[in-house]
Design a protein around this motif. Structure first.
Motif, PDB file in Angstrom:
ATOM      1  N   ALA A   1      60.666  53.788  43.757  1.00  0.00           N
ATOM      2  CA  ALA A   1      62.392  54.166  43.821  1.00  0.00           C
ATOM      3  C   ALA A   1      62.596  53.601  45.042  1.00  0.00           C
ATOM      4  O   ALA A   1      63.662  53.016  45.607  1.00  0.00           O
ATOM      5  N   MET A   2      61.545  53.322  45.966  1.00  0.00           N
ATOM      6  CA  MET A   2      61.911  53.353  47.359  1.00  0.00           C
ATOM      7  C   MET A   2      61.391  51.635  47.152  1.00  0.00           C
ATOM      8  O   MET A   2      61.854  51.225  48.875  1.00  0.00           O
ATOM      9  N   HIS A   3      60.795  51.315  46.939  1.00  0.00           N
ATOM     10  CA  HIS A   3      60.809  49.615  47.340  1.00  0.00           C
ATOM     11  C   HIS A   3      61.388  48.667  45.814  1.00  0.00           C
ATOM     12  O   HIS A   3      60.971  47.891  46.157  1.00  0.00           O
ATOM     13  N   SER A   4      62.390  49.666  45.821  1.00  0.00           N
ATOM     14  CA  SER A   4      63.302  48.235  44.687  1.00  0.00           C
ATOM     15  C   SER A   4      63.780  47.050  46.369  1.00  0.00           C
ATOM     16  O   SER A   4      63.877  47.903  47.006  1.00  0.00           O
ATOM     17  N   ALA A   5      63.529  46.221  45.399  1.00  0.00           N
ATOM     18  CA  ALA A   5      64.619  45.165  46.011  1.00  0.00           C
ATOM     19  C   ALA A   5      66.337  45.420  46.568  1.00  0.00           C
ATOM     20  O   ALA A   5      66.379  45.325  47.697  1.00  0.00           O
ATOM     21  N   LEU A   6      66.396  46.377  46.160  1.00  0.00           N
ATOM     22  CA  LEU A   6      68.496  46.292  46.037  1.00  0.00           C
ATOM     23  C   LEU A   6      68.586  47.382  47.054  1.00  0.00           C
ATOM     24  O   LEU A   6      69.702  48.060  47.950  1.00  0.00           O
ATOM     25  N   ASP A   7      67.125  48.332  47.550  1.00  0.00           N
ATOM     26  CA  ASP A   7      66.993  49.367  48.611  1.00  0.00           C
ATOM     27  C   ASP A   7      67.604  48.486  50.210  1.00  0.00           C
ATOM     28  O   ASP A   7      66.560  47.682  50.673  1.00  0.00           O
TER      29      ASP A   7
ATOM     30  N   SER B   1      54.370  42.512  44.147  1.00  0.00           N
ATOM     31  CA  SER B   1      54.414  43.704  45.427  1.00  0.00           C
ATOM     32  C   SER B   1      55.221  44.921  43.904  1.00  0.00           C
ATOM     33  O   SER B   1      55.484  45.088  43.245  1.00  0.00           O
ATOM     34  N   HIS B   2      55.403  46.116  44.732  1.00  0.00           N
ATOM     35  CA  HIS B   2      55.987  47.438  44.267  1.00  0.00           C
ATOM     36  C   HIS B   2      56.986  47.645  43.943  1.00  0.00           C
ATOM     37  O   HIS B   2      57.322  48.179  42.289  1.00  0.00           O
ATOM     38  N   GLY B   3      57.789  46.851  44.343  1.00  0.00           N
ATOM     39  CA  GLY B   3      59.012  46.475  43.921  1.00  0.00           C
ATOM     40  C   GLY B   3      59.510  45.501  43.215  1.00  0.00           C
ATOM     41  O   GLY B   3      60.593  45.606  42.540  1.00  0.00           O
ATOM     42  N   GLY B   4      58.473  45.159  41.997  1.00  0.00           N
ATOM     43  CA  GLY B   4      58.815  44.089  41.044  1.00  0.00           C
ATOM     44  C   GLY B   4      59.404  42.827  41.712  1.00  0.00           C
ATOM     45  O   GLY B   4      59.583  42.184  40.504  1.00  0.00           O
ATOM     46  N   HIS B   5      58.624  42.379  42.425  1.00  0.00           N
ATOM     47  CA  HIS B   5      58.817  41.234  42.942  1.00  0.00           C
ATOM     48  C   HIS B   5      57.855  40.789  43.459  1.00  0.00           C
ATOM     49  O   HIS B   5      57.094  40.546  43.938  1.00  0.00           O
TER      50      HIS B   5
ATOM     51  N   GLN C   1      63.265  38.408  41.295  1.00  0.00           N
ATOM     52  CA  GLN C   1      62.318  39.965  40.811  1.00  0.00           C
ATOM     53  C   GLN C   1      62.206  39.889  38.936  1.00  0.00           C
ATOM     54  O   GLN C   1      62.703  38.903  38.812  1.00  0.00           O
ATOM     55  N   VAL C   2      61.495  40.087  38.790  1.00  0.00           N
ATOM     56  CA  VAL C   2      60.255  40.299  37.320  1.00  0.00           C
ATOM     57  C   VAL C   2      60.487  41.539  36.788  1.00  0.00           C
ATOM     58  O   VAL C   2      61.521  41.479  35.829  1.00  0.00           O
ATOM     59  N   ASN C   3      61.324  42.508  37.543  1.00  0.00           N
ATOM     60  CA  ASN C   3      61.850  43.849  37.107  1.00  0.00           C
ATOM     61  C   ASN C   3      61.951  44.854  38.116  1.00  0.00           C
ATOM     62  O   ASN C   3      61.590  44.668  39.476  1.00  0.00           O
ATOM     63  N   GLY C   4      62.984  45.502  37.806  1.00  0.00           N
ATOM     64  CA  GLY C   4      64.078  46.371  38.618  1.00  0.00           C
ATOM     65  C   GLY C   4      63.273  47.090  39.623  1.00  0.00           C
ATOM     66  O   GLY C   4      63.997  47.916  40.729  1.00  0.00           O
ATOM     67  N   SER C   5      62.469  48.094  38.897  1.00  0.00           N
ATOM     68  CA  SER C   5      62.116  49.536  39.252  1.00  0.00           C
ATOM     69  C   SER C   5      59.950  49.582  38.727  1.00  0.00           C
ATOM     70  O   SER C   5      60.061  50.346  39.778  1.00  0.00           O
TER      71      SER C   5
ATOM     72  N   THR D   1      53.816  44.338  33.696  1.00  0.00           N
ATOM     73  CA  THR D   1      54.422  45.524  34.666  1.00  0.00           C
ATOM     74  C   THR D   1      53.972  46.400  33.435  1.00  0.00           C
ATOM     75  O   THR D   1      53.493  46.672  32.966  1.00  0.00           O
ATOM     76  N   LYS D   2      54.297  47.865  33.732  1.00  0.00           N
ATOM     77  CA  LYS D   2      53.956  49.017  33.263  1.00  0.00           C
ATOM     78  C   LYS D   2      54.206  48.557  31.446  1.00  0.00           C
ATOM     79  O   LYS D   2      53.492  49.305  30.880  1.00  0.00           O
ATOM     80  N   ASN D   3      55.546  48.740  31.186  1.00  0.00           N
ATOM     81  CA  ASN D   3      55.991  48.416  29.805  1.00  0.00           C
ATOM     82  C   ASN D   3      56.602  47.283  29.698  1.00  0.00           C
ATOM     83  O   ASN D   3      57.597  46.764  27.952  1.00  0.00           O
ATOM     84  N   ASN D   4      55.865  45.988  30.321  1.00  0.00           N
ATOM     85  CA  ASN D   4      57.020  44.552  30.041  1.00  0.00           C
ATOM     86  C   ASN D   4      56.333  43.398  30.468  1.00  0.00           C
ATOM     87  O   ASN D   4      55.383  43.485  31.423  1.00  0.00           O
ATOM     88  N   LEU D   5      55.859  42.624  29.391  1.00  0.00           N
ATOM     89  CA  LEU D   5      55.366  41.405  29.179  1.00  0.00           C
ATOM     90  C   LEU D   5      56.611  40.186  29.773  1.00  0.00           C
ATOM     91  O   LEU D   5      57.038  39.373  28.629  1.00  0.00           O
ATOM     92  N   LYS D   6      56.784  39.766  31.191  1.00  0.00           N
ATOM     93  CA  LYS D   6      57.858  39.229  31.193  1.00  0.00           C
ATOM     94  C   LYS D   6      56.371  37.647  31.391  1.00  0.00           C
ATOM     95  O   LYS D   6      55.921  37.190  32.779  1.00  0.00           O
ATOM     96  N   TYR D   7      57.381  35.915  30.883  1.00  0.00           N
ATOM     97  CA  TYR D   7      56.848  34.288  31.355  1.00  0.00           C
ATOM     98  C   TYR D   7      57.873  33.539  31.316  1.00  0.00           C
ATOM     99  O   TYR D   7      58.939  33.324  30.970  1.00  0.00           O
ATOM    100  N   MET D   8      57.495  33.528  32.806  1.00  0.00           N
ATOM    101  CA  MET D   8      58.712  32.325  33.374  1.00  0.00           C
ATOM    102  C   MET D   8      57.918  31.561  34.228  1.00  0.00           C
ATOM    103  O   MET D   8      56.952  31.128  34.781  1.00  0.00           O
ATOM    104  N   ALA D   9      58.963  30.140  33.947  1.00  0.00           N
ATOM    105  CA  ALA D   9      58.737  29.038  34.930  1.00  0.00           C
ATOM    106  C   ALA D   9      58.495  29.800  36.293  1.00  0.00           C
ATOM    107  O   ALA D   9      58.562  30.786  37.217  1.00  0.00           O
TER     108      ALA D   9
END
Length: 1197
Positions: free
Chosen positions: A16-22, A92-96, A112-116, A133-141
């Motif tokens: 939670a400390m490393h969210s890109a929105l913090d 990063s640890h923040g999902g970026h 941003q790949v994942n918010g948390s 990520t922990k429970n998500n697989l994302k394919y991005m350009a």
């Protein structure tokens, strides 16, 4: 990466400390990072943080090149080098996710790949990037657009993924199963149960899947069924990282102690062939990451969290001097990755900083990266904005071109109708060769197009074929030109069909029924094969070149002499000029002249072969002239030469050089005369295009005595003035070389026109009458060919397309002029014999060779030679005395009629080079060949390696009293490395077809004494230095390791190929018999021609007809009870074993007197081999062959 047991301080980084929105900056941020960093209103740095310019990068040594900040204060969780483009990806640890382009680490994209959750693994594909990520697989350009987002079960805790092929993915984590996902359908296709849960690292080789578990185990699983085949219990605590390369697996991790988990400083190393652990490797850092970096050695990079990095060999000892420090901004290193090219290392630390270390100032991340697509700059429209809510807004503000034509949208439907394309016509060659069985026709594939591809005719009429334009990149996919059917089969480009046995079952005798040797065409830059044959069949040149020997490593004259010697020994078998072309590629002038062709250009025929071979002709004569100037042989020339045979000239100069006077006459009356010489002439054609008769002799005189107007400096006028430059001949060469320069349609039309005029004049001369604008009718040909006519049909055909004379007569006049005329056999009756005319400055030159360019767009064209082979060559090869014209088309050699050598159909057969020689040329030169290779080449010599010491010597050179005699036995073995990989294609039926074999280079040659008190002790063990890039050292089969062939770091006895080649040539010339296993391939790669009675090959001695060949390892185990080639091959061991096998053969066959009893022995050998599947049982305790008693005696000596 498994983070269990790492530094406890990592627990302070809550997700939670490393969210890109913090908006709050991380409390652990190093204050030094805030210098020169502009933070946006949210408090997070958006621009990469450049550091000071890095120091000079030393080649081959890793040092820091750049450092940037991906996300200030947020630890880097994963880094990955893109496998398709020059980019580095960081999560990063923040999902970026952030990507950096090139070695300068310029920010390319950030999203941003994942918010948390933190990003745990990144995998690059052709069209995008996979993020786990922990429970998500994302394919991005690569720009950040989402291609698919696959959500896993919330109970999943994924840590690793593995791309098994282009469309299949394995995903593993802390649960007791591994998921298989199809990337095309984005669906789970399989779920594999895992006995030991916690798969955090996965690797793959061509044999196994490797799964690293949190419990400290590494399991090896089958590629198809995913069942456990083997399991290594590496560490008692937890596994940190592992990597696989070749037959080795190395792992680092944590061991259980009383106080908890502790980092183990012993790396566990496993041999995947025997599936057991070997000696652990003790390192001097706390290993958290490790990777194999197989550049010139199979070394390991071991990284600690504190930033220490150590390089060491997996089977050697770690040296504290090999440690360097990364100096992370944060307290810990969090991730590490190696680029595909092994030129770059990437480190990510706990403060969000990325460090790039490279071994060169301009590294590349991939061997072949595609071009990266960048965003287009924003183009601001200059048109005024339009408010569409305004009803009164004039639409005329939108600029539209004024037109009175009917718009395409108004096209009437009646004029639109579907029109299917017609099927293309069947190839005429297929129809000609087709055989019908009932209503079905069968025909061989003419191979004019790719399989399963049918091109359609896009135009009703093909454009006129331009014979002299560049051949298109691929002739497949367009209609075949009609003129190609005129190319005679023997003139077409010949190729070697490779099979499983390589060249052993290829029938070269089908293409060459003579005893002369052809040349193989598959070697790079073998387009010059025809010119090599021309030089070989010039008797003075052949003798001169074979008498030449110098100390230069890459001397074209020496290598050409070695090749000529092979052509002399061959009895119809083809030779290859690999060593000559290897030396040719090292000459800087050859590269500067554009004579070195890339493989793709040579295969597709992109280069203009006619121009290329003419440049090569000028280059080789100049190069041989320079090489011969250093070693002049005064006795070679016996004729009167006077001032021409100067001390600075060479015999090549005496043969080819023509002395000239260049006169420059200014309009002020000032005249300047300069002396010069040339080795060949270029034809200069007249400008007028009239159809008048122009003899070849007139064009040749115009080209030799060239007169032209040009701007030149006048000393009298002291400025550039129009001058008339003329060239006068002072001395004629013995061999007249002419480049035809038919490089455009203009010159081709001139040859065609002159051939037509000459043909009409010849018909008139023999009594025929032909009108200017009338073509021959069939009745006319029959009349001319009838018995009542003067000429027969065959003689009429011989007169077509002929303009070139077989002989020319040249005379030096008193006023430095030159008279040139065509010469026929009838002229000799009128003017007298040529030998008598020479006393008065009159010389007759006979045509000896023509090199022609064959135009064939299907194959890219080729070069062939017509050569008039003299009496001495027929006497040596066939025992007869006569002269005959031959066609030399690489390994195709065929006798031809002499008129075929001067007939040039400009549609497909274009002249390139002409060779005329003086009559009675051989009588002027000493044609004796004295072997220049002496016994001193076998004596001791210095090594090129700087680190080579006497204690490392593996051989004892021959003493003077040990010099081999005729019939002595010599054990021989050679090891090779790969320069170019094999090129093959997979057919539609699943079989593989070899297009081009792998290019090998000899790396080690060993010769062992075959008799005497020192029998079995090597007297040659040379490692061959190479300047060409090695693709594969084949260490498992050759024993050659990266660095063994490098003079800077090698500890072996390193020599040049030429030095070792001379030793083997001396042994062949002295008449020794070579004993070895598979010597045919060894001699082929070394490029040696050895008489068959001097080769004793154990692969054939222990072979039954129509049965498989047996390996040396199995023969040694079966007959000698020796277990050799345990880990790698050793040429000393192999050569000694072959000698022992030959002794065993003599014992079993009673010196060849009892073939029946030996046949029974062979039957027992093959029965035993089939039972054991030709595999030697694994030894209980493998001992090195160097521990043998005979080898220890070598070391003692």
């Amino acid at each position: 990466m498994n983070f269990e047991g790492l530094d406890p301080g990592l627990a302070e980084y809550a997700p939670a400390m490393h969210s890109a929105l913090d908006p709050v900056l991380d409390a652990h941020l190093n204050p030094s990072l805030l210098q020169n960093v502009e933070l946006d209103p949210e408090g997070v740095a958006l621009e990469a943080l450049p550091v000071q310019e890095s120091v000079h990068i030393m080649e081959g040594v890793y040092s820091e090149l750049h450092s940037v900040v991906a996300e200030v204060g947020v630890p880097v969780s994963v880094s990955h080098f893109d496998l398709h483009e020059e980019m580095l990806w960081v999560g990063s640890h923040g999902g970026h996710a952030t990507s950096f382009f090139g070695p300068a680490l310029e920010r390319y994209s950030s999203f941003q790949v994942n918010g948390s959750d933190d990003i745990r693994q990144i995998q690059s594909l052709e069209n995008g990037i996979l993020f786990l990520t922990k429970n998500n697989l994302k394919y991005m350009a690569r720009g950040g657009l989402i291609i698919f987002d696959y959500l896993l079960d919330e109970s999943e805790d994924m840590h690793s993924l593995l791309l098994t092929d282009n469309s299949t993915l394995l995903v593993g984590g802390l649960q007791n199963h591994i998921l298989e996902i199809d990337l095309n359908t984005v669906q789970e296709t399989q779920k594999y149960a895992v006995e030991t849960p916690g798969v955090t690292i996965m690797r793959q080789t061509n044999r196994f899947f490797f799964c690293g578990h949190t419990s400290g185990k590494v399991s090896l699983r089958d590629l198809r069924s995913f069942k456990v085949e083997h399991e290594f219990d590496a560490f008692s605590g937890s596994l940190s990282d592992f990597d696989v390369h070749g037959n080795l697996l190395a792992a680092c991790g944590f061991s259980s102690r009383l106080t908890g988990l502790a980092c183990d400083r012993f790396l566990k190393v496993y041999d995947l062939r025997m599936m057991r652990a070997i000696t652990p490797l003790q390192v001097h850092v706390d290993p958290a990451f490790l990777r194999f970096i197989p550049t010139y050695t199979s070394r390991l990079a071991i990284i600690s969290q504190s930033g220490q990095c150590q390089f060491c060999e997996p089977t050697g000892l770690a040296n504290p001097a090999d440690i360097f420090h990364v100096n992370p901004v944060g307290p810990l290193l969090m991730t590490f990755d190696v680029s595909a090219s092994k030129q770059a290392l990437a480190f990510g630390d706990s403060e969000g900083c990325v460090h790039l270390w490279t071994d060169s100032p301009e590294p590349s991340f991939n061997p072949y990266s595609r071009e990266t697509e960048f965003a287009l700059p924003c183009l601001v429209d200059s048109l005024p904005p339009l408010d569409w809510s305004q009803d009164l807004l004039p639409l005329s503000l939108i600029p539209v071109p004024l037109t009175t034509d009917t718009l395409l949208s108004d096209w009437p439907a009646a004029n639109s109708a579907p029109a299917p394309r017609r099927a293309p016509p069947v190839d005429a060659e297929i129809l000609r060769t087709m055989k019908k069985v009932g209503f079905i026709g069968y025909a061989p594939n003419p191979r004019t197009r790719l399989r399963n591809q049918i091109p359609y005719r896009l135009k009703e009429s093909d454009s006129e074929f331009d014979s002299f334009s560049q051949v298109t990149e691929s002739p497949i996919g367009r209609e075949e030109e009609l003129h190609l059917h005129m190319v005679s089969k023997k003139y077409r480009k010949v190729t070697i069909k490779y099979s499983k046995l390589g060249l052993e079952d290829f029938d070269f005798k089908h293409y060459n029924k003579t005893l002369f040797a052809g040349l193989e065409p598959h070697i790079p830059n073998a387009y010059c094969n025809c010119m090599i044959q021309v030089l070989y069949f010039l008797e003075p040149v052949r003798c001169l070149i074979q008498n030449h020997l110098c100390q230069k490593e890459f001397c074209l004259a020496c290598e050409l002499g070695f090749l000529f010697h092979m052509l002399d020994l061959s009895r119809g078998d083809p030779c290859q000029g690999s060593n000559f072309l290897r030396a040719f590629r090292t000459i800087p002038e050859a590269s500067a002249l554009g004579l070195i062709l890339a493989d793709s250009d040579e295969a597709s025929g992109k280069g203009n072969l006619a121009r290329l071979i003419q440049r090569w002709n000028r280059f080789i004569l100049t190069q041989l002239h320079q090489d011969m100037q250093e070693l002049e042989v005064p006795q070679a020339y016996r004729g009167a030469g006077g001032s021409f045979c100067s001390s600075g000239d060479s015999v090549i100069g005496q043969l080819f050089s023509c002395e000239m006077e260049n006169c420059s006459l200014c309009r002020c009356g000032s005249e300047t005369v300069r002396a010069s010489s040339t080795l060949l002439f270029t034809l200069s054609y007249p400008e007028d295009k009239t159809g008048k008769n122009c003899d070849f002799a007139q064009v040749l005189k115009r080209s030799i005595c060239l007169e032209q107007n040009t701007q030149a400096w006048c000393d009298n006028c002291e400025k550039y003035q129009p001058t008339i430059q003329t060239r006068n001949i002072r001395h004629l060469p013995d061999i007249l070389v002419i480049n035809c320069e038919v490089n455009s349609l203009k010159e081709a039309d001139f040859w065609r026109m002159q051939a037509e005029v000459a043909f009409k004049m010849a018909i008139k001369k023999h009594g025929g009458e032909i009108s200017k604008n009338k073509e021959f009718a069939l009745a006319d040909w029959k009349e001319l060919g009838s018995p009542e006519g003067v000429l027969m049909c065959s003689s009429i055909e011989e007169l077509k397309n002929v303009w070139l004379p077989f002989s020319i007569r040249m005379k030096m006049t008193k006023n430095k002029g030159l008279d040139v005329c065509n010469w026929t056999d009838g002229d000799e009756i009128q003017w007298g014999p040529a030998r008598a005319e020479e006393e008065h400055g009159v010389f007759v030159y006979d045509l000896m060779a023509t090199v022609v360019h064959i135009l064939d767009s299907r194959t890219g064209g080729s070069l062939v030679a017509h050569i008039k082979v003299g009496e001495t060559y027929h006497q040596r090869k066939e025992g007869v005395t006569h002269q005959q014209w031959y066609l030399f088309n690489d390994f195709l050699i065929e006798p031809i009629d002499k008129h075929e050598a001067v007939q040039f159909d400009m549609n497909w057969k274009v002249p390139a080079i002409l060779y005329y020689v003086k009559r009675n040329l051989n009588s002027k030169y000493n044609l004796n060949i004295k072997n220049p290779i002496e016994a001193s080449v076998l004596l001791a010599e210095a090594s090129l390696a700087r680190k080579q010491r006497k204690t490392h010597t593996t051989f004892i050179p021959l003493m003077l009293n040990e010099m081999p005699q005729v019939g002595d036995l010599v054990g021989l073995d050679a090891e090779f490395v790969t320069l170019n990989e094999e090129e093959a294609e997979l057919r539609s039926d699943g079989t593989k077809s070899t297009i081009k074999p792998s290019q090998m280079s000899v790396a080690r040659i060993t010769c062992v004494r075959g008799q005497g008190p020192n029998e079995g002790i090597p007297f040659i063990d040379d490692y061959i230095s190479t300047q060409e890039q090695v693709v594969d050292y084949l260490t498992q089969y050759s024993g050659i390791k990266p660095g063994d062939l490098d003079a800077k770091i090698s500890s072996k006895h390193l020599t040049t190929l030429k030095s070792t080649y001379l030793k083997l040539r001396f042994l062949i010339d002295i008449g020794v018999k070579f004993v070895g296993h598979g010597l045919q391939k060894d001699f082929r790669v070394i490029n040696l021609m050895v008489p068959k009675d001097q080769v004793l090959d154990t692969v054939y001695l222990f072979h039954m007809p129509r049965k498989r060949m047996i390996s040396l390892r199995f023969l040694a185990w079966y007959f000698l009870d020796l277990k050799i080639q345990g880990e790698t091959h050793d040429s000393i061991e192999d050569a000694r074993t072959a000698l022992q096998l030959y002794r065993k053969y003599l014992e079993l066959s009673k010196n060849g007197t009892e073939p029946e009893s030996f046949h029974k022995v062979l039957k027992g050998l093959y029965e035993k081999g089939r039972k054991m599947d030709w595999k030697v049982p694994e030894p209980e305790g493998q001992t090195s062959p160097k521990n043998a008693a005979v080898f220890s005696s070598v070391l003692a000596l």
